[in-house]
Design a protein around this motif. Sequence first.
Motif, PDB file in Angstrom:
ATOM      1  N   UNK A   1       0.765  -1.218  -0.006  1.00 61.13           N
ATOM      2  CA  UNK A   1       0.102  -0.011   0.108  1.00 61.13           C
ATOM      3  C   UNK A   1       0.970   1.176   0.123  1.00 61.13           C
ATOM      4  N   UNK A   2       2.012   1.377   0.311  1.00 58.64           N
ATOM      5  CA  UNK A   2       3.028   2.241   0.465  1.00 58.64           C
ATOM      6  C   UNK A   2       3.537   2.673  -0.934  1.00 58.64           C
ATOM      7  N   UNK A   3       3.482   4.166  -1.091  1.00 58.83           N
ATOM      8  CA  UNK A   3       3.978   4.952  -2.356  1.00 58.83           C
ATOM      9  C   UNK A   3       5.560   5.134  -2.090  1.00 58.83           C
ATOM     10  N   UNK A   4       6.614   4.476  -2.789  1.00 58.65           N
ATOM     11  CA  UNK A   4       7.818   5.065  -2.581  1.00 58.65           C
ATOM     12  C   UNK A   4       8.097   6.380  -2.706  1.00 58.65           C
TER      13      UNK A   4
ATOM     14  N   UNK B   1       1.737  11.678   5.220  1.00 59.31           N
ATOM     15  CA  UNK B   1       0.346  11.765   5.616  1.00 59.31           C
ATOM     16  C   UNK B   1      -0.590  11.190   4.556  1.00 59.31           C
ATOM     17  N   UNK B   2      -0.011  10.453   3.604  1.00 62.53           N
ATOM     18  CA  UNK B   2      -0.829   9.636   2.820  1.00 62.53           C
ATOM     19  C   UNK B   2      -0.437   8.189   3.016  1.00 62.53           C
ATOM     20  N   UNK B   3       0.841   7.952   3.097  1.00 66.24           N
ATOM     21  CA  UNK B   3       1.404   6.531   3.353  1.00 66.24           C
ATOM     22  C   UNK B   3       0.984   5.845   4.749  1.00 66.24           C
TER      23      UNK B   3
ATOM     24  N   UNK C   1      -1.054   2.463   5.396  1.00 67.48           N
ATOM     25  CA  UNK C   1      -0.547   1.195   6.087  1.00 67.48           C
ATOM     26  C   UNK C   1      -1.406   0.772   7.199  1.00 67.48           C
ATOM     27  N   UNK C   2      -1.996   1.624   7.801  1.00 66.73           N
ATOM     28  CA  UNK C   2      -2.954   1.462   8.960  1.00 66.73           C
ATOM     29  C   UNK C   2      -4.392   0.984   8.531  1.00 66.73           C
ATOM     30  N   UNK C   3      -4.434   0.891   7.300  1.00 64.17           N
ATOM     31  CA  UNK C   3      -5.761   0.405   6.951  1.00 64.17           C
ATOM     32  C   UNK C   3      -6.736   1.520   6.900  1.00 64.17           C
TER      33      UNK C   3
END
Length: 395
Positions: free
Chosen positions: A11-14, A129-131, A135-137
Amino acid sequence: MRNFTASRVETLTPSGIRKVNERALAMERAGERIIHFEIGRPDFDTPEYIKRAAVKSLEEGEVFYTSNFGLMELREAVAGKLKRENGITCAAENVIVTAGLSEAVFDLLCTILNEGDELLVPDPVWLNYLNVPALLGARAVPYSLTEENGFEPDLDEIQKNISPRTKAIVIVTPNNPTGGVLSREKLSALAGIAAANDLLVISDEIYERLVYDGARPVSIASLPGMAERTVTLNGFSKAYSMTGWRIGYAAAPKEIVAAMNKIHQHNTTCAPSFAQRAAIAALREERDEVALMVREYQRRRDYAVAEINGMEGVSCLPPKGSFYIFINVKKLGISCAEAANYLLAEAKIALVPGGVFGKNGEGYLRMSFANSLKNIAEGCERMKKALKELAANKK
């Protein structure tokens, strides 16, 4: 062998910033001379008095764990700073010291967000603030910052975006990447929305000292009734040029600080002891060091804004704060990613495509003017030449 990576990592964007930086560094290793406008890192050395405090701490053997919450002396100094400079009602028990602002953001969002919760965030915005919500759903719900509105939020849009799942609203002022600074009037209106909808406010003020043209940032926690529903995030990286020292903090109602500490204990245990001593010195012994840096930033900003607005196909608003210029490249007829790639390849200047900060960043490039005036002048000259060539090739 099976895939051992947890699905949540997908779900994370590099970091788009680091992607540009890595490509620029690879070009340097190949012998190219790159001018770096991509990294949000002051180019000044940390003031000498701060370094002396760290050395003294090390020499005196302060190399062990501190309280998870941070040195009481530092927490008291931060609380004093917030009362004195920001008008925030605050005591040491309202402060937790973290390993940089990034950890404060992570710990806080882990503390307040359940799976399925929503967090209102500016668009464009720093990617953490997006990633972290992803990560936490949880879900980051964007609200627009547009050049047409001077990069200030539309209050009606924010109100429409609030749902029963909305837990908090994030404000970043001065803003990364736009350089916008929210007025007292706008903050008062946001405070009213937060109170009426029983929302927590997360106020990222890491760039508060880096303001220009007489701008005076206001801490939303200083407004009536807001201290009990605001978490103020700040640190020492930008104002004091201490990015590598990793010292940040959160100031919040004591029950939130206590809950954050449960995450912090299992994350980093405590911020580095000797760096905490250096932070105490930063708050207590500052003379004109920060003011001199800000004066130089303004000189660089004024030069770069004038140069950019004289180039073909691009334009920008003068940022009120931070050390970023958000350059409008929509008239070039290519995407911001293509523009960044072109300027890195042809002009050997590294800028960040605005799209990495959110949908409203499309059509922009972020330029950090935390670089020498000499490099800024050379970089602008390279950009001007490359843009002329791009326009000529389209004819």
